[in-house]
Design an enzyme around this catalytic site. Structure first.
Site, PDB file in Angstrom:
ATOM      1  N   PRO A 258      42.618  46.040  36.250  1.00 17.71           N
ATOM      2  CA  PRO A 258      43.002  47.367  36.744  1.00 17.71           C
ATOM      3  C   PRO A 258      42.894  47.540  38.256  1.00 17.71           C
ATOM      4  O   PRO A 258      43.037  48.651  38.759  1.00 17.71           O
ATOM      5  CB  PRO A 258      42.015  48.284  36.032  1.00 17.71           C
ATOM      6  N   CYS A 378      36.095  36.084  32.137  1.00 21.26           N
ATOM      7  CA  CYS A 378      34.929  36.845  31.674  1.00 21.26           C
ATOM      8  C   CYS A 378      34.571  36.403  30.259  1.00 21.26           C
ATOM      9  O   CYS A 378      34.450  37.218  29.344  1.00 21.26           O
ATOM     10  CB  CYS A 378      35.202  38.359  31.726  1.00 21.26           C
TER      11      CYS A 378
END
Length: 440
Positions: A258, A378
């Protein structure tokens, strides 16, 4: 207005059907006031807790459900009830049963008697013991509510102790970290403004640009709206520092939504140069643009692109630095999105690896000689992390690992040029970060 438990049930349904991520849906519920403000902590507890403990709840319920064809919606109602019974205090059994039956009346009326009977039987018996599970991996799977295949994967790639640590991390409460926006002022001035607005936080000695927020969501505050801070996990903040872009450079963030890392890169560059922030979806590009505007990072340029086809958008050797924060299995953020561990399947990992390889093959071509490429994820999975390092070096011999930035930041990479961050003490996300330099 619906009761908080009915709202929690409906949210659990949406999340487990793969329609929404838990963290995004909870944020929407808070912003749109689906429940009274005083009920937000309970709603968060019910939704996160039930999803985090799903397999454990099923283990406790199993002796009382003899028909294996029970609808998933009915099972979710029972899971929510048992979560309250086992993990929350001060809720009497009769209230739990009553609320579950009321939910049943509204959403699956034919199951009212079944739900009532299962829960009454559950409360009449002692809680089933995990010690009854003799296989250690299976017991760990149920204890941490982590699918057995994933526990076996971690135990094989690392060891059972790390598998236990990772399973327990998935049950932990996520901490909110934020990044100070140095474009808006000096560190001490920003910290003073944040304190002035009544925000409770702790400084992070390991990273002077980071704070750990306590209590309220900082994204709802004036400090956030004015762009003094932005929400970004501590581990994610290390990625931009490893890229270490310089003022005036041309930088590409291949999978930027984002926008946390792209805006960080721009801040580190003193808002001088250009940061191309790529993503495949229009709504995500709008989100990047929104954050860039809020933070005052005018050099961030959102561009729609497919990161598996980068060379169709840019000339070769066009960028000084490229960040490839690749789409991955996400096992490092399970404590924020607990549904990931149930929705992911073993076959998904091989498909992700193929995509990551395609992106690497494209990204390496865009970097200038002596330029830098940072590959990060991640997740905790050697196939997506360490094996991807091996893939890049074996298929692109003009590249070498660069351990320099890790040493400068005090990140213990053992001089390898990559690191797997797993920090249960700080409560940050688990990240893999690797750094490469193109030979001159």
């Amino acid at each position: 207005m619906k009761t908080v438990r009915r709202t929690a049930f409906e949210m659990i349904e949406q999340i487990l059907q793969g329609e929404q991520y838990s963290n995004l849906l909870l944020n929407e519920a808070i912003q749109k006031r689906w429940v009274d403000e005083k009920d937000v902590p309970l709603l968060t507890e019910l939704v996160y807790g039930t999803i985090q403990r799903l397999l454990t709840l099923d283990f406790y319920l199993e002796p009382f459900i003899h028909d294996k064809r029970v609808e998933e919606s009915v099972r979710n109602n029972l899971r929510l009830a048992v979560y309250q019974a086992v993990y929350l205090d001060r809720i009497p059994p009769h209230a739990i049963v009553h609320e579950a039956v009321e939910i049943a009346k509204a959403v699956h009326p034919r199951a009212q008697r079944f739900i009532n009977g299962v829960l009454r039987s559950f409360f009449r018996h002692p809680l089933r013991s995990l010690a009854d599970i003799h296989d250690p991996l299976e017991r760990l799977s149920i204890e941490t509510s982590t699918p057995l295949w994933l526990i076996k994967l971690w135990a094989k790639q690392y060891d059972i102790d790390l598998a236990r640590t990772l399973g327990q991390l998935g049950l932990s409460k996520p901490r909110q970290f934020a990044r100070l926006n140095r474009l808006k002022g000096k560190r001490e001035a920003l910290l003073a403004e944040i304190r002035h607005h009544g925000i409770d936080f702790e400084e992070v000695p390991e990273n002077p640009d980071a704070i750990s927020v306590k209590g309220a969501n900082i994204a709802t505050t004036e400090a956030y709206r004015k762009g003094w801070v932005t929400v970004q996990d501590l581990s994610s903040q290390w990625v931009g520092k490893i890229v270490d872009p310089k003022p005036g450079e041309r930088v590409l963030d291949c999978c930027a939504a984002p926008g946390g890392k792209a805006t960080h890169l721009a801040e580190l560059m003193g808002n001088q140069g250009i940061v191309i922030a790529g993503d495949l979806y229009d709504h995500k590009l709008e989100l990047i643009a929104h954050h860039a505007k809020r933070l005052g990072t005018t050099i961030v340029k959102p561009i729609k692109l497919d990161a598996t086809k980068l060379t169709t958008y840019f000339p070769k050797e066009h960028f000084d630095r490229v960040l490839l924060d690749a789409p991955c299995s996400g096992f490092g953020v399970i404590h924020r999105k607990p549904e990931i561990k149930y929705l992911r399947k073993p076959e998904d990992l091989d498909a992700l690896v193929r995509i990551q390889q395609q992106m690497i093959d494209e990204a390496v071509q865009l970097v200038k000689p002596k330029g830098r490429l940072v590959y990060s994820t991640c997740t905790i999975n050697r196939k997506e992390n360490e094996r991807m390092v091996d893939y890049l070096l074996s298929h692109h011999p003009e590249w070498e690992l660069d351990p320099t930035p890790f040493a400068q930041l005090g990140l213990k990479d053992g001089g390898r040029g990559y690191v797997q961050l797993i920090d249960s003490h700080l409560g940050s996300d688990a990240f893999f970060i690797s750094c490469f330099q193109r030979k001159g």
